[in-house]
Structure formats: C-alpha cells, structure tokens
Scaffold this motif. Sequence first.
Motif, short mmCIF file in Angstrom:
data_model
loop_
_atom_site.label_atom_id
_atom_site.label_comp_id
_atom_site.label_asym_id
_atom_site.label_seq_id
_atom_site.Cartn_x
_atom_site.Cartn_y
_atom_site.Cartn_z
N ASN A 55 0.83 -1.22 0.00
CA ASN A 55 0.00 0.00 0.00
C ASN A 55 0.86 1.26 0.00
N LEU A 56 1.98 1.22 0.72
CA LEU A 56 2.88 2.37 0.76
C LEU A 56 3.49 2.63 -0.62
N TYR A 57 3.97 1.57 -1.26
CA TYR A 57 4.52 1.70 -2.60
C TYR A 57 3.47 2.22 -3.58
N LYS A 58 2.29 1.65 -3.49
CA LYS A 58 1.21 2.03 -4.41
C LYS A 58 0.84 3.49 -4.23
N GLU A 59 0.75 3.92 -2.96
CA GLU A 59 0.37 5.31 -2.68
C GLU A 59 1.47 6.27 -3.12
N TYR A 60 2.72 5.90 -2.89
CA TYR A 60 3.82 6.76 -3.33
C TYR A 60 3.87 6.85 -4.86
N HIS A 61 3.63 5.73 -5.51
CA HIS A 61 3.60 5.74 -6.98
C HIS A 61 2.52 6.69 -7.47
N LYS A 62 1.38 6.67 -6.81
CA LYS A 62 0.27 7.56 -7.18
C LYS A 62 0.64 9.02 -6.94
#
Length: 828
Positions: free
Chosen positions: A514-521
């Motif tokens: 979730n952290l990676y996904k949110e940072y990517h966003k």
Amino acid sequence: MELIKQHIFPQLTSFTNETLISIDHIFSEIKNDSKTEFTQVICYLEHVLNISLLSANSGLSSLHIHIENEFDDSQKLLLAEFLSIKLFQYYYSIDNQINEFNLSLANFISQIEFKINSLEKKCPDGASGKNGGNRIWKNWVKEKKENRILLQFYKALNTNSSLKPKSIFNVQKNFCRSLSQKFEFRPYTKSIDKNRESYNLVNATRTLNEIDEINNQIIDELDSIILFDCERKRIMTNFSFEEIAKWNTDYDTKFTKYLIITFGKESSSINHTRNKLELIRERFKIPTNTTYTITKSEIDFLLKRKESAPLSIEFVGYESSSFWDTFVLETSIRELYELRSIKLMNIYSICYTDEIKNYIICDLFSEKESSELISSTTKLAILELREDDIDILKESLSNTLDVIINSGIKSKVSDSLSNNPAIVIDDTILRNQNLFSKIRICLGLKNTTKFKTWSDLINSDLKDLAILSYRDQGRYPNYYSPSLLELDLDSECMARAILPSFLFKQYYDWSKYNLYKEYHKLLTHPIREQHFEWDKLKNNILELKPEQKLNIDWNLENEYSNSDRRESYKIKLKGQRVRTAYGSDLFIISEDAKTVYKVVKIDYLLSLDNEDNKVFIQNLDEIQQNINIYDKIVDKKQQEAELEIIRKQFNLGDETAGRLWKVLLKKLAETKGEDQLYTELKKHFESKGIKIVSQFHFKNSWINPQSESIAPLSKSVFIELCEYLKIPKIYFVIIQRIRNASKQSSRQSTRQMNQLLKDLFNDCCFDTDRNPNEIINNRLDYYKANHPLDDLGIDENHLATNLVALVELIQPELKLVELETIEKTSNE
C-alpha cells in the motif's frame, strides 16, 4: 522505499545528465557557495522546468514542484537565484528576437555611466586610503565597484531588449529582502518600486490588483506567475491558478505559465507529503496531475548524502497458524475486534513464557469487570458471552500463545540484546507495570536497559535498536508515524525488528504494498511516465500485492490505539496554557470576522501563517465535552409521544424507555419459562447467523428490568431482538440516543458525531447570513448516505428537523480563540 529508489535512481542519473552542459550559462551567473554541491539538483529542476513549463505554447500551463526535504534559507536562496537567472535568460532569448531599439535601456545605461564618472572624478570629503582606508573610503570604493557591475550587466544585453517585466516572483517578506540584495547590482530580478530594468519582479506584499494600480502597463506584459515557498501567506491565495485564469478571461491578460515551488519538513513521510499536496491543490486551485514531487531520497542521492542503513526485519516461525485463524474468526463472529487488534497482537507477540501467557488469559477472560489490557466495553462484551463461547475463545488464544512460546522467538530476541540496545515496545506494554515487569524478568534485562516507544524515535540519534512491537503507517486518514516502513534513523544506527510471522507478516506485506502504491500515485506526473518507465514500476509494485485479503478496520484500530501511536502537536491559544492535540483531531477555524467557518485537520493549521491575519480555532471535541448533544438534540415531547405509542401497544404502563424490552422479555419468560425462552431465542438468533449471550447473562440482565444495562452492546443483536419482540424500529433509534447520551466519553460516538458536524460546518450551515434549513434540505440524501443516523440516535424520518436543531444547539457553543503557535511534538 527500496523498490522505488532502486527503480528511480538509474533513470534519475540519465535524466539530470541531459541538462548538465546546457546549464553552464546559468551556472556561471550563480553566486552561491553551495552551487557545486547542488549541481545535480539544479540540473534536475532545469530539466523538469524545460519539459513541463517552458515548452508549453498556448493557454495557461501549471506546474507545482514539491521538494520533500526541508531546505535552509541559504539553500532556498540558491534555488531562487537559479530560477531568477533562468527566467531572465529565457525571456531575454525570446525578447531579443524583436528588432526594436530600447531607448529606455540606453538612457538607463547612460545614467549609470554618468554616476560612475562622477564617482571617479571626486573622492568624497573625509575619505582616506591610509592603512587600508577608513569607512568613507571603503564605501566609496564599494559604490564604484557595484555600479561597474551594474553597468557591465546591462551593457552585456542587446540594445533591442525591452526588459519589460514578464514574471511575478512571489516570496515571503524576509526572503524578498535577501533575494533583492542578491540581485541589487545584477538585476535578474527586482522589486516593483526599484529603479531597475528586469524581466522579473519580486513581490511579497502586493496582490495583482495592487500592482495594477501602481502601473497598469505591468500586468499587460506579464507572462508567468511564480510562488516560491510562500504558500502559507494568506495574501498569496490572490495568485491562485483559478484567479490567474480569471484575469486572462476577464481582463485579456496573457499569462501562460504558473509555477509553485514548495518544501517539506525535516521529518518526511507519505502523510506529510500527501497533506501538503492536497493543501496546495485546495488553496491554489491547481489542475490535477500538475504536481511533480521530488522525493527526499532523490535529493539525498543527488547530493551524495550517506543513507541510513535499512531496517532489518526478522519474522519468526510459520506464516500462518490455524489456532490464530480460529481466534480471529471467533472474535469476528462475536464482534470483539479489540481482541485481534494490533494493540493486542503486540501484547500476544511478547508472550515468551507461560507466566506471561497465564497473565494475558486471566486478564482477558476472568469474571472481573475490569481489565489491564482491554477497554471496559470489550470486557463487558466478553462477560455477556455464553460460557462455551468464552471457552472457545480462551482455548484458541491459549493455543496461539503456545505457538509463540514454542517458536523460538525468545532466544532470537535474547541474542539480539547482547549489545544492550535500546528496546522499542508498544506504549500499551510499557505502561502496564505487571506485564512490563514479567518481560524484564523473562529476558533477564538489567535496570540500565533503555526502553523506548515509537514516539521516542522521532529525530532520534540512537545507534542500536531492537524493535519488539509492530507498527505500520496505517491507512489514511488514520496515519501513524514513525513506523517500521517509515523509520528515519541516524545513518550509523543498527536497527532490527523481531516479530512472530503469523501475526504480522501479512500485515507488513500489505502495508509495504500500500505504501509503494500510494507513493507511486503521489509521484505520478507526465514526466515520470515519459522518462522514468513509470508503468514498469507500477507493474513491479503490483507483483508485491499479497494474495490473501487483509481483514482490518482502521477506524477501530484508531479507536483502540493509545495516544502514543498518533502524531502529537502542541497548540497555544491566546490566554490559555499549551495543549496537546493529535493528527486526527478536528478543529473549527475562522478568520477575523468570524462569519465563515470550516472544520479542518491539524495539518491545515500547520500550513497557515497567522502573522498575516489572525486565525481563531476551537477543537471540535470540546463541544461534545461541554454539552450533551445526544440528550439535547431530541424533541423530548416527540420522543415521549413515540414511547407512549409503544407502551400502549404492549400494555406497559409508565415503564421507562430502557426497561421496555426487558419487561417484554420477562413477561415471555414467565409465560414460556426461562429455559424454554432462552432455547427458543438461541435457535432464532443462530438461524440468523447471530450468537446469543450466555444464559447466565440472559437471566441477570436481559430478563431483569432492574439491571443497569440499557441495551445489548451488539447492534445486530439488539436489532434482531427488537424484531423478535415486534417492537417498532423507532425504539432502537431512541435507545441509541439514550445510550449515546449516557456515554459521552465513547470515542466511537464522539467520532461519528464529529464527522457529521464537520460536514455541517463545511456545508456553510454555521456561516453568517446563510440558511441552514435550506442547505440541509438540499443535502439530505448526502447525510443519509454518509452518516450512521441510527447509531447517532437520529430519526431518518425527521432528519432535516433534527439537523437544524443540531446546528441551533451548537451555535451558542462556538467560542473560538486566537491561535498563537502550533508545532509538532518532537522527542527531546
């Protein structure tokens, strides 16, 4: 963040190298001692600006560059110097294409030459060059030198250059002075009232309207608006993207470029970044997908700073346990979420001995009404269970704790403590003296051993850490920092975490994903997509997505967490002592006139600069502490009329509201017999997939009108019970209202009411000269869809009337006080 860093850094190197040579003409003009160190950072900004802003041909283009790092004034001045020179040279290159002699520039050069000749001809009275010269002599030499530099600057320009202002460079007041001094004799930028010629105007105190009043020709020539580290200044909202677009539409101005540059804080996290970006979007009305975020790790990489060693995490034992799965299932069925919350999981995870296990089991499942480990609400809910249900829970948890004891985790923890590191454990454990002493004994720890909580790791300089409790970043808006995934430690710190795998591995994997996904966003921007293989990174992140769904409720996690788990702040209001507030707190805010109100989170307050204008605030929780909303919101006459209908329907005389259902059950028990009624109810409830309370609790509470309980704790149980007794639904609403009124300290009911009040405030229901009745009636569908009206004790059939009454009830309680200071709490 290793995956994102490993992906970005190779791309970043090639991206910055593309502009390394092309910035020489800018770089040579920068007069700052740090420019060599910041070469790669400047190259990065140069390329981003060229692609996203300066290559646009028509319309108003927007770019927001957010740098996650907190730069000092000298570093910011370096970037502002670069930007000023770049914009000057950009407009000079365009302007130079016009073949028209600039008489004004020629006259200005003549004035400078005349002044230099005057200075050369006569030495000022009292000047002496003896022994290096006196003050008058030095000032004379300095003035000559500065004017020669100024002459050299203008003589290097083409005589056709118009030097008409093309950009407004908005900054803070103190920074404006620094930037003006930097360019006083090299006018790459100038203040509006300064006798200089330049393409850039630096501004800190004026709006566009005010600039237009000084000289209406300036606005007609402007092409770009820059806001540099001044987003906190309220005056700068006059330069919102929406406002600039309106100038183009209404007044035929020709703005084509809109640039905002902002910076982060010393302690960076995804929550800080997200809040900052949202604040900029809201305050300056910039279009979506126009923010380019430069991460802290990118800046550190470009500046060749030493990275902190990554946290070593060891998950001990098997990744799953059927005993734990059974326990989770049983707590879910019985709505006992706290027993499987992260707070309790951290307690279970340090169960290294049978003594600790027996303490946990005894505390949770004894017949005592108090508990050292769980809330009184959960403890009471356990006491309401049947004996066989309690036995199932006790057995599955006991087996789970045996798995932890037999996993070998204690020996691994003991080995990690050989160098006497500081030990990080959850605040719940540290404050429980019984549990804490048992841990010290079982690990054989000395009195010199340092124990730390998560909040102690903020700006920590510790060199050796052993982390024995789990914590991740949570999920917005319930955010926790620092955490295992966002731990900003000293570069020389050796840190490792040792945790039971079946408890936390899945949580960690989901949180990392979730952290990676949110940072990517958050980092997504057309430049990232075109130059950083952004889709490839997205696919790499998707490969990390765990297969098994995570069963977690972040609202309840926040409900059961301790204050230590949340970011805290110190707030000073005028005439009051300093108070502590948390990141999830909501505040009513208004400006001088106190005619317009809105409810915001604390990040918004941090973004304000109340030196410009006074800001008045009030913690929303205070209103519920001062008045009993649930008791006062109801129309007592209407409620009594509704209760009277129910009493007559069941021939109950003058029974009080909280006794009605128990009196009806008692009558049925007298008719059918207690055992038969209990068996019948048990069968009925189980057919609906609902568990009934123990027969002991049934006898002592449900069919005992004298018992203190107002209603069963479980909402689903009480609703089904009312349906079984054929009591109208309005009775459930009334009971919820009474129960809420009698438990004002409940964080759940307070939070639910605060969310409703937040919407009412932000919908302008409390603003002067607004009609709350009209607003509420237009928004009824929204309130019905987004708020648990039954839980709040609000009758949906009279929703508008109840909400208007709520607004009228709150109005006299608005007692906002001037905000003096606010700061994030840091570890000393």
